[in-house]
Design a protein around this motif. Sequence first.
Motif, PDB file in Angstrom:
ATOM      1  N   GLY A  51       0.794  -1.220   0.000  1.00 11.20           N
ATOM      2  CA  GLY A  51       0.000   0.000   0.000  1.00 11.20           C
ATOM      3  C   GLY A  51       0.823   1.265   0.000  1.00 11.20           C
ATOM      4  N   GLU A  52       2.155   1.121   0.062  1.00 15.54           N
ATOM      5  CA  GLU A  52       3.024   2.296   0.064  1.00 15.54           C
ATOM      6  C   GLU A  52       3.439   2.624  -1.376  1.00 15.54           C
ATOM      7  OE1 GLU A  52       7.144   3.812   2.260  1.00 15.54           O
ATOM      8  OE2 GLU A  52       6.473   1.734   2.438  1.00 15.54           O
ATOM      9  N   GLN A  53       3.490   3.938  -1.698  1.00 19.52           N
ATOM     10  CA  GLN A  53       3.854   4.371  -3.050  1.00 19.52           C
ATOM     11  C   GLN A  53       5.333   4.131  -3.301  1.00 19.52           C
ATOM     12  OE1 GLN A  53       2.182   8.030  -5.156  1.00 19.52           O
ATOM     13  NE2 GLN A  53       4.228   8.751  -4.548  1.00 19.52           N
ATOM     14  N   VAL A  54       5.629   3.557  -4.493  1.00 20.34           N
ATOM     15  CA  VAL A  54       7.002   3.246  -4.881  1.00 20.34           C
ATOM     16  C   VAL A  54       7.333   4.039  -6.138  1.00 20.34           C
ATOM     17  CG1 VAL A  54       8.611   1.445  -5.572  1.00 20.34           C
ATOM     18  CG2 VAL A  54       6.808   0.936  -3.910  1.00 20.34           C
ATOM     19  N   THR A  55       8.498   4.679  -6.151  1.00 22.05           N
ATOM     20  CA  THR A  55       8.984   5.391  -7.335  1.00 22.05           C
ATOM     21  C   THR A  55       9.979   4.498  -8.055  1.00 22.05           C
ATOM     22  OG1 THR A  55       8.718   7.534  -6.251  1.00 22.05           O
ATOM     23  CG2 THR A  55      10.164   7.440  -8.188  1.00 22.05           C
ATOM     24  N   GLU A  91      19.983  12.942 -27.543  1.00 22.76           N
ATOM     25  CA  GLU A  91      21.113  13.021 -28.446  1.00 22.76           C
ATOM     26  C   GLU A  91      22.043  11.835 -28.230  1.00 22.76           C
ATOM     27  OE1 GLU A  91      23.091  16.725 -27.969  1.00 22.76           O
ATOM     28  OE2 GLU A  91      21.376  17.943 -28.653  1.00 22.76           O
ATOM     29  N   ALA A  92      22.838  11.564 -29.253  1.00 29.01           N
ATOM     30  CA  ALA A  92      23.767  10.432 -29.179  1.00 29.01           C
ATOM     31  C   ALA A  92      24.721  10.609 -27.999  1.00 29.01           C
ATOM     32  CB  ALA A  92      24.549  10.312 -30.481  1.00 29.01           C
ATOM     33  N   GLY A  93      24.831   9.562 -27.163  1.00 29.10           N
ATOM     34  CA  GLY A  93      25.732   9.569 -26.007  1.00 29.10           C
ATOM     35  C   GLY A  93      25.114  10.131 -24.750  1.00 29.10           C
ATOM     36  N   ASN A  94      23.882  10.703 -24.800  1.00 25.82           N
ATOM     37  CA  ASN A  94      23.237  11.282 -23.617  1.00 25.82           C
ATOM     38  C   ASN A  94      22.252  10.301 -22.993  1.00 25.82           C
ATOM     39  OD1 ASN A  94      24.713  13.545 -24.021  1.00 25.82           O
ATOM     40  ND2 ASN A  94      23.014  14.839 -24.738  1.00 25.82           N
ATOM     41  N   SER A  95      21.829  10.658 -21.708  1.00 27.27           N
ATOM     42  CA  SER A  95      20.899   9.811 -20.960  1.00 27.27           C
ATOM     43  C   SER A  95      19.781  10.660 -20.402  1.00 27.27           C
ATOM     44  CB  SER A  95      21.626   9.097 -19.806  1.00 27.27           C
ATOM     45  OG  SER A  95      22.653   8.281 -20.285  1.00 27.27           O
ATOM     46  N   GLU A  96      18.646  10.007 -20.084  1.00 26.20           N
ATOM     47  CA  GLU A  96      17.500  10.640 -19.439  1.00 26.20           C
ATOM     48  C   GLU A  96      16.957   9.688 -18.382  1.00 26.20           C
ATOM     49  OE1 GLU A  96      15.933  13.504 -19.665  1.00 26.20           O
ATOM     50  OE2 GLU A  96      17.115  14.400 -21.284  1.00 26.20           O
ATOM     51  N   GLN A  97      16.592  10.257 -17.177  1.00 27.19           N
ATOM     52  CA  GLN A  97      15.959   9.445 -16.132  1.00 27.19           C
ATOM     53  C   GLN A  97      14.452   9.606 -16.227  1.00 27.19           C
ATOM     54  OE1 GLN A  97      17.532  10.244 -12.223  1.00 27.19           O
ATOM     55  NE2 GLN A  97      19.159   8.718 -12.488  1.00 27.19           N
ATOM     56  N   ILE A  98      13.769   8.472 -16.343  1.00 26.95           N
ATOM     57  CA  ILE A  98      12.309   8.454 -16.486  1.00 26.95           C
ATOM     58  C   ILE A  98      11.743   7.735 -15.272  1.00 26.95           C
ATOM     59  CG2 ILE A  98      10.394   7.862 -17.986  1.00 26.95           C
ATOM     60  CD1 ILE A  98      12.477   9.725 -19.273  1.00 26.95           C
ATOM     61  N   SER A  99      10.819   8.386 -14.508  1.00 26.92           N
ATOM     62  CA  SER A  99      10.260   7.801 -13.287  1.00 26.92           C
ATOM     63  C   SER A  99       8.784   7.504 -13.451  1.00 26.92           C
ATOM     64  CB  SER A  99      10.472   8.747 -12.098  1.00 26.92           C
ATOM     65  OG  SER A  99      11.845   8.924 -11.833  1.00 26.92           O
ATOM     66  N   PHE A 100       8.327   6.544 -12.569  1.00 21.25           N
ATOM     67  CA  PHE A 100       6.931   6.120 -12.591  1.00 21.25           C
ATOM     68  C   PHE A 100       6.530   5.808 -11.162  1.00 21.25           C
ATOM     69  CE2 PHE A 100       4.165   2.316 -12.545  1.00 21.25           C
ATOM     70  CZ  PHE A 100       3.009   2.896 -13.031  1.00 21.25           C
ATOM     71  N   LEU A 101       5.341   6.263 -10.721  1.00 18.97           N
ATOM     72  CA  LEU A 101       4.831   6.030  -9.374  1.00 18.97           C
ATOM     73  C   LEU A 101       3.871   4.849  -9.396  1.00 18.97           C
ATOM     74  CD1 LEU A 101       4.162   9.713  -8.232  1.00 18.97           C
ATOM     75  CD2 LEU A 101       6.204   8.300  -7.876  1.00 18.97           C
ATOM     76  N   TRP A 102       4.076   3.912  -8.388  1.00 19.67           N
ATOM     77  CA  TRP A 102       3.254   2.689  -8.384  1.00 19.67           C
ATOM     78  C   TRP A 102       2.958   2.290  -6.948  1.00 19.67           C
ATOM     79  CZ3 TRP A 102       5.224  -2.816  -8.037  1.00 19.67           C
ATOM     80  CH2 TRP A 102       4.183  -3.735  -8.248  1.00 19.67           C
ATOM     81  N   ILE A 103       1.752   1.761  -6.716  1.00 15.48           N
ATOM     82  CA  ILE A 103       1.340   1.269  -5.387  1.00 15.48           C
ATOM     83  C   ILE A 103       0.846  -0.159  -5.542  1.00 15.48           C
ATOM     84  CG2 ILE A 103      -0.257   1.536  -3.471  1.00 15.48           C
ATOM     85  CD1 ILE A 103      -0.339   4.519  -4.035  1.00 15.48           C
ATOM     86  N   SER A 104       1.428  -1.076  -4.719  1.00 18.61           N
ATOM     87  CA  SER A 104       0.971  -2.471  -4.717  1.00 18.61           C
ATOM     88  C   SER A 104       0.119  -2.691  -3.486  1.00 18.61           C
ATOM     89  CB  SER A 104       2.169  -3.431  -4.696  1.00 18.61           C
ATOM     90  OG  SER A 104       1.724  -4.761  -4.592  1.00 18.61           O
ATOM     91  N   GLU A 105      -1.067  -3.274  -3.677  1.00 19.67           N
ATOM     92  CA  GLU A 105      -2.005  -3.458  -2.579  1.00 19.67           C
ATOM     93  C   GLU A 105      -1.925  -4.856  -1.961  1.00 19.67           C
ATOM     94  OE1 GLU A 105      -3.637  -1.171  -1.242  1.00 19.67           O
ATOM     95  OE2 GLU A 105      -3.374   0.426  -2.714  1.00 19.67           O
ATOM     96  N   THR A 106      -1.072  -5.698  -2.474  1.00 19.77           N
ATOM     97  CA  THR A 106      -0.986  -7.073  -1.952  1.00 19.77           C
ATOM     98  C   THR A 106       0.430  -7.351  -1.460  1.00 19.77           C
ATOM     99  OG1 THR A 106      -0.424  -7.957  -4.134  1.00 19.77           O
ATOM    100  CG2 THR A 106      -2.760  -7.880  -3.532  1.00 19.77           C
ATOM    101  N   GLU A 107       0.498  -8.302  -0.502  1.00 22.16           N
ATOM    102  CA  GLU A 107       1.810  -8.761  -0.035  1.00 22.16           C
ATOM    103  C   GLU A 107       2.346  -9.755  -1.050  1.00 22.16           C
ATOM    104  OE1 GLU A 107       2.520  -9.697   4.186  1.00 22.16           O
ATOM    105  OE2 GLU A 107       0.375  -9.401   4.441  1.00 22.16           O
ATOM    106  N   SER A 108       3.475  -9.451  -1.639  1.00 19.79           N
ATOM    107  CA  SER A 108       4.026 -10.358  -2.640  1.00 19.79           C
ATOM    108  C   SER A 108       5.441  -9.936  -2.975  1.00 19.79           C
ATOM    109  CB  SER A 108       3.169 -10.348  -3.910  1.00 19.79           C
ATOM    110  OG  SER A 108       3.155  -9.042  -4.474  1.00 19.79           O
ATOM    111  N   THR A 109       6.109 -10.798  -3.717  1.00 17.05           N
ATOM    112  CA  THR A 109       7.427 -10.495  -4.262  1.00 17.05           C
ATOM    113  C   THR A 109       7.286 -10.494  -5.776  1.00 17.05           C
ATOM    114  OG1 THR A 109       8.580 -11.509  -2.405  1.00 17.05           O
ATOM    115  CG2 THR A 109       9.822 -11.242  -4.447  1.00 17.05           C
ATOM    116  N   VAL A 110       7.643  -9.369  -6.412  1.00 15.07           N
ATOM    117  CA  VAL A 110       7.434  -9.224  -7.858  1.00 15.07           C
ATOM    118  C   VAL A 110       8.749  -8.873  -8.531  1.00 15.07           C
ATOM    119  CG1 VAL A 110       5.023  -8.557  -7.614  1.00 15.07           C
ATOM    120  CG2 VAL A 110       6.795  -6.798  -7.593  1.00 15.07           C
ATOM    121  N   GLU A 111       8.856  -9.280  -9.818  1.00 14.44           N
ATOM    122  CA  GLU A 111      10.035  -8.959 -10.615  1.00 14.44           C
ATOM    123  C   GLU A 111       9.742  -7.693 -11.420  1.00 14.44           C
ATOM    124  OE1 GLU A 111      12.813 -11.798 -13.083  1.00 14.44           O
ATOM    125  OE2 GLU A 111      11.167 -11.099 -14.356  1.00 14.44           O
TER     126      GLU A 111
END
Length: 736
Positions: A51-55, A91-111
């Motif tokens: 139930g906790e938000q994960v980035t 551009e060639a050779g550059n990087s970008e960080q892309i984030s996503f917010l997610w909440i899991s409502e069940t107890e589990s281990t996920v890949e």
Amino acid sequence: MIITLLIPGIMPVTVAAAEDIPSEDDGNITILLPDLVIEDLFWNPVNPETGEQVTITATVKNQGDATSGATNLVFYSNGSQIGESSVPEIEAGNSEQISFLWISETESTVEISAKVDEKDSVEESSEDNNVKTAGSITFKKNRFPDLIIDTLEHPENPRPGKHQNVWISVKNQGTAASEKTTLTLYINGSAVNYWNVPRLSREESSYASYTWIPITEGSVEIKAVVDEGYLVDESNEENNEKTSTVTVAKEFIPDLIIEDIVPESAEGEVGKTLNLTLKVKNQGTSPSEEVRAKYYINGIAPTQDDIQIPALSEGEGADVIFSLVPDREGQMEVRAIIDSGTDVYESNEDNNQFTKIIDVKTILPDLIVESLSLNPEAPRIGDDITFTISIKNNGLRDSASSELKYYINGNNVTQTGKVSIPEIAIGETTKGTFHWVPEAEGNVNVRMVADDGNAIREDDETNNERTETVSISKQTIPNSEGSSGSSSSGSGSDSSSGSSSKSSSMGSGVSKEPAKNVEIKELDTRNIMSGYHVKYDFPKNVTCITYIEFDPQKTFKKTTATVEVLKGKSIFVKKQPPGRIYRQLNIWLGNKGAGLPASLKNSYTGFKVEKEWIKNNSVDESNITLLWYDSKWQPLSTKKTGEDKNYVYFRAKTPGYSSFAISEYTGEEGTVEGDEDGIQETLRSWNGDGKTILNSSAEREGDTGKKPMGMAKILLAISLPLFMILAEYFVLKKKI
């Protein structure tokens, strides 16, 4: 190749084209393309709660040669899409960080995995490297409610037949809200009421009360239990109840008891301080005052102060430390009595005592025969062998003095004897010696038993024995008479030369007592200087003689005193000593007359007698006397000087040193007629030029040996006239 571009309105431009750039016609054209990869993929928090938000963050890099167009990035959980984000041009050779917010409502281990350019909207140099799998996230429910009985209150002094109110509060001390449940109240194990407990937020409480009318006097248990049916999933299921004990009585007074006496260790040690804890409780219905407790060890009150017991509220206990010293081994009874003087008025005055049995272990010595050494190491027939025994105390307590017994068996020989062993400290080693002269070759067993009489109680009584095998060889060195006897046995004649080794082993050459008649002996060496008091102490303490001392009248320098304890009558005496004999012995003092009466004065001899011999023979201590032999047995002035556990000690004034006996002397005759010269004359003759020696039957040699100067005078009387006649003859011949 030169190319000129003509564009209207613009200055002409001339461009030089490289000859190695391929044209479309040669088939070697190169196209520059981007290549998008997910360089990194991670999330925060690392261990999220259900139930906790994960980035979730992906680092997208363009590792190609051209700028990429805008595209998308898709996130997956166990292969199922959970979100999508847009990716801008990179551009060639550059990087970008892309984030996503997610909440899991069940107890589990996920890949967790991600794919860039999932729609294939960007033409890339490689389309097979757009996916990255980062690992697994475990979502666990960490927030739970936790219901407790926060308070359980009741009157302190309830009386029978009176209304008593019981107040109960239930609290949720967990990290999440609780569901609805129940509260139950028990009195002496029986449920008396139920309540519904509503949903409680974190730190919220619920209250209930009950009116109780006690019927009889005595102790009552009141218990409240929340969520007894486990309706609520809690972080702690072990703290849902609270119990209180109250005493119902018409009159409220204290009652002190001793619940236990606890020693600091399972066993005490004799003579060592032992700390104990006295557990005291006031089981009455009102506070007690400060009181004292007495204690007894095996029924005896020690000299220490009493134990101070503090004031105690009703139901309160206390641990009070006190110390004692166990005075004996085995089981020790420790009895404590609280309020022994009845200073406190109690509801029960008969429950103030407590007795505890404590084992007290015995710390004992442990004697072992550590080693045996011989001198000479390779003995031969006739050698006077010195056996040196090493005895060690392996125990945890100092040992008292004792005796070691030895047994020599083999070659038709059996000999036993004892060696006195002094006190030995913990872990220390001492040595003792005894002597033996073998008369035949072959192997003999020497068995040694420490504390043979079990006079000392030991930690291990089974390790006191040791047996060694000694090999005796034939004597190959001839003596001065050409026989094969030992050069150190002290038997045979004493010539004026080549006898130094013989003399050293027999007390400087004085003793001619046959070795087979010597049970044990000890030597000690001192410098004898005229005018200086001399004392021989015999430190090995293996004979019955403890010391000899005197004021020398002559100087002899380094002189050895030898004590020989005999098996029977000495060869130097012609009659058994009178009285009940304890020991017969010889005491020799050098070989130059140091032991003669004319060479010393103020001479005393110390000796000891076993108490066991005195007791077994019903001997009167006042009659124990040192007898000296000089033509007859003479009693010497003897006085008792002391005693210990095993021996009585005496001191006798001694005219000179030769043969002696220790006896219970009551005035019996001991003179041998016809022995006018006595042993002192024999000793004098040993120091003359002829060195006359007593043979094995103690008879004196012929007159030639006894009076060498008389023979010389006779020879001189005969030769002198002959010499005068010859001298006159030569004078007359010369004149003619």
